[in-house]
Design a protein around this motif. Structure first.
Motif, PDB file in Angstrom:
ATOM      1  N   LEU A  41      13.576   7.520  18.520  1.00  0.00           N
ATOM      2  CA  LEU A  41      12.485   7.905  17.626  1.00  0.00           C
ATOM      3  C   LEU A  41      12.949   8.850  16.515  1.00  0.00           C
ATOM      4  CD1 LEU A  41       9.549   7.281  17.272  1.00  0.00           C
ATOM      5  CD2 LEU A  41       8.994   9.327  18.593  1.00  0.00           C
ATOM      6  N   LEU A  42      13.905   9.701  16.827  1.00  0.00           N
ATOM      7  CA  LEU A  42      14.249  10.786  15.897  1.00  0.00           C
ATOM      8  C   LEU A  42      15.652  10.632  15.309  1.00  0.00           C
ATOM      9  CD1 LEU A  42      12.683  13.755  17.890  1.00  0.00           C
ATOM     10  CD2 LEU A  42      11.614  12.242  16.209  1.00  0.00           C
ATOM     11  N   GLY A  43      16.040   9.401  15.062  1.00  0.00           N
ATOM     12  CA  GLY A  43      17.397   9.172  14.566  1.00  0.00           C
ATOM     13  C   GLY A  43      17.461   8.688  13.131  1.00  0.00           C
ATOM     14  N   ARG A  44      16.432   8.949  12.351  1.00  0.00           N
ATOM     15  CA  ARG A  44      16.460   8.451  10.974  1.00  0.00           C
ATOM     16  C   ARG A  44      17.408   9.283  10.120  1.00  0.00           C
ATOM     17  NH1 ARG A  44      10.185   6.626   9.785  1.00  0.00           N
ATOM     18  NH2 ARG A  44       9.758   5.968  11.921  1.00  0.00           N
ATOM     19  N   GLY A  45      18.038   8.601   9.175  1.00  0.00           N
ATOM     20  CA  GLY A  45      19.071   9.265   8.384  1.00  0.00           C
ATOM     21  C   GLY A  45      18.580   9.746   7.033  1.00  0.00           C
ATOM     22  N   ALA A  56       0.827  -1.214   0.000  1.00  0.00           N
ATOM     23  CA  ALA A  56       0.000   0.000   0.000  1.00  0.00           C
ATOM     24  C   ALA A  56       0.856   1.256   0.000  1.00  0.00           C
ATOM     25  CB  ALA A  56      -0.919   0.006   1.217  1.00  0.00           C
ATOM     26  N   ALA A  57       2.074   1.150   0.508  1.00  0.00           N
ATOM     27  CA  ALA A  57       2.960   2.315   0.549  1.00  0.00           C
ATOM     28  C   ALA A  57       4.402   1.841   0.635  1.00  0.00           C
ATOM     29  CB  ALA A  57       2.630   3.203   1.755  1.00  0.00           C
ATOM     30  N   PHE A  58       5.291   2.660   0.087  1.00  0.00           N
ATOM     31  CA  PHE A  58       6.731   2.384   0.127  1.00  0.00           C
ATOM     32  C   PHE A  58       7.393   3.654   0.632  1.00  0.00           C
ATOM     33  CE2 PHE A  58      10.776   1.943  -2.637  1.00  0.00           C
ATOM     34  CZ  PHE A  58      11.452   1.283  -1.626  1.00  0.00           C
ATOM     35  N   GLN A  59       8.031   3.531   1.801  1.00  0.00           N
ATOM     36  CA  GLN A  59       8.628   4.709   2.440  1.00  0.00           C
ATOM     37  C   GLN A  59      10.123   4.509   2.642  1.00  0.00           C
ATOM     38  OE1 GLN A  59       6.113   5.104   6.001  1.00  0.00           O
ATOM     39  NE2 GLN A  59       4.839   6.594   4.906  1.00  0.00           N
ATOM     40  N   LEU A  60      10.843   5.616   2.599  1.00  0.00           N
ATOM     41  CA  LEU A  60      12.302   5.580   2.660  1.00  0.00           C
ATOM     42  C   LEU A  60      12.852   6.426   3.796  1.00  0.00           C
ATOM     43  CD1 LEU A  60      13.156   6.277  -1.105  1.00  0.00           C
ATOM     44  CD2 LEU A  60      12.901   4.045  -0.027  1.00  0.00           C
ATOM     45  N   ALA A  61      13.805   5.856   4.506  1.00  0.00           N
ATOM     46  CA  ALA A  61      14.717   6.610   5.368  1.00  0.00           C
ATOM     47  C   ALA A  61      15.946   5.734   5.522  1.00  0.00           C
ATOM     48  CB  ALA A  61      14.102   6.917   6.734  1.00  0.00           C
TER      49      ALA A  61
END
Lengths: 292, 292
Positions: free
Chosen positions: A230-234, A214-219
């Motif tokens: 929680l807030l460590g995505r690159g 349904a969705a493809f998300q990137l980080a």
């Protein structure tokens, strides 16, 4: 230049960014009107929105703003949090999720992302919590389908299993989703949450074959992780994830939908929004789309 | 009192603690002689040791100290870090691991715990890194077997996949271990790393059926995680893990070896060692061993 890319720069750009979407949280220093304006200026045509800023602006007004700008809302984040043991809390969650479904419909997106919820305080029963997620999907899926919205169950990284999401792998998310029709319940493939899993290639194939993506998300995954994790995505390309490989797997599984960049990173939030969006787009072209 | 427990308090205590082992890192405020003395006073007969404090004290002297106190060394942590791309670095890792094998043999433990290592700087090739772990096991396993030591491959939580250990699930660890004879390469079942996995019950069964469970370690999962996520393990009973269920699964899989408590938690390190050991033992009895 690789032979499978268009030869003219404009066509190349068109092909590169036709599926690109920016999730609102990536540039959360921007208000909703700033986001819409910034996307128009940058030629970005897809946005993933979050309920809180949409509600703050007003759902109908937000829908109008986005539609008038010619933007597509690729997903709404988020419903979910289904795991409470208390029946009043569970009923409240269903009410809130029905509101989320209506908001998604009003915004014109088919995709409502669901974060399932963690263990209730004091509970150690992961299996029971996962079954309560299934129960809630059973309640909500027909309601969502009637509204033209598909529930998109998102497996979150196992480090969130206790306090945020008891669905930790794509295999688990699919096993839950497959209890329902594919047009009612799909899954989110997010590189940040799933990159470490050695079975992810075959699970993406399973998801695609069943029409469940349904969705493809990137980080990207960067270390060290911050407190609370929680807030460590690159930013794309800064970390350990082979993003292009993921995109190729999802493409090979038959997914043709938007590719949404969703990065929670306070360093990005301190910079001018247009600069962040331009950087994300450049990284997207370099690390996600271009052939090797 | 449950019918499957001995009726006398001393016998009950004997049965409860016959498999108990305290890992040195749990009470790292204690020097090695303090640990040996503290265990003797508390009636604890198993200890898991770490290479650095053993080397600091002297390997032969440590072996004598522990043996004279009648203590059993249940494991030595740790070898591993096999994933370097540079051939010199990989050769150095093999040299260091041979030394670790010799130290384990000198201490009289059969179990050398291996933490595989993360991705080399700049690499995104998890599969390649995992194959380099297999290559190193192939080099080391016969050498270890000749020394009477078994390599115990430890899957670490997926949140460590980039920077510490590319082996993230028990299924993965078993797939690697099963390339070698069971008496040469086993696996570590650690509740902290594996608790979230919905396939863990069947994988523990697989590990037991193959005679692969080389060590069973306990810590609880507590949130929020601290920055760096290394020192946030919880005291038994403080978190989300159903520890008794894990112990029952491992027992049902045929494991009869030590049950080692390994908690990295700065709050425990600030307290008197004897108080921590007593608390761990009480939690162990209550949350791990006693029938429901």
């Amino acid at each position: 230049m690789s032979s499978d890319l268009p030869t003219g720069p404009e066509e190349a750009n068109e092909a590169l960014f036709s599926r690109f979407s920016i999730n609102q949280q990536t540039i959360k220093q921007w208000s909703l009107p700033e986001l819409v304006d910034g996307c128009a200026k940058a030629g970005v045509r897809g946005v993933g929105l979050w309920r809180a800023p949409v509600q703050e602006y007003g759902v109908a007004a937000a829908a109008r703003l986005v539609r008038d700008a010619g933007l597509t809302v690729t997903s709404l984040c988020r419903g979910g949090f289904f795991t409470a043991l208390d029946s009043k809390d569970r009923a409240d969650a269903l009410v809130d999720n029905r509101a989320a479904i209506e908001e998604a419909a009003a915004l014109g997106t088919e995709t409502l992302v669901l974060v399932s919820g963690g263990l209730p305080a004091g509970s150690r029963d992961l299996h029971g919590a996962r079954e309560r997620v299934a129960d809630a999907l059973g309640e909500l899926a027909p309601y969502a389908a009637d509204a033209g919205v598909r529930l998109a169950l998102e497996p979150l990284h196992p480090m969130y299993a206790a306090d945020r999401c008891v669905v930790s792998t794509l295999a688990q998310a699919l096993a839950l989703a497959e209890r329902f029709p594919a047009e009612q319940v799909g899954v989110v493939v997010d590189t940040y949450h799933l990159w470490w899993d050695d079975t992810i290639g075959s699970q993406i194939g399973r998801a695609g074959a069943g029409g469940r993506i349904a969705a493809f998300q990137l980080a990207d995954w960067v270390t060290p992780l911050p407190a609370g994790v929680l807030l460590g995505r690159g930013q794309l390309g800064d970390g350990a994830v082979n993003l292009r490989w993921f995109r190729e797997q999802v493409d090979a599984a038959g997914y043709r939908g938007p590719v949404e960049v969703e990065i929670f990173n306070p360093e990005l939030w301190e910079r001018p929004g247009a600069e962040v969006l331009a950087e994300v787009a450049e990284r997207f072209a370099r690390h996600v789309m271009h052939a090797r």
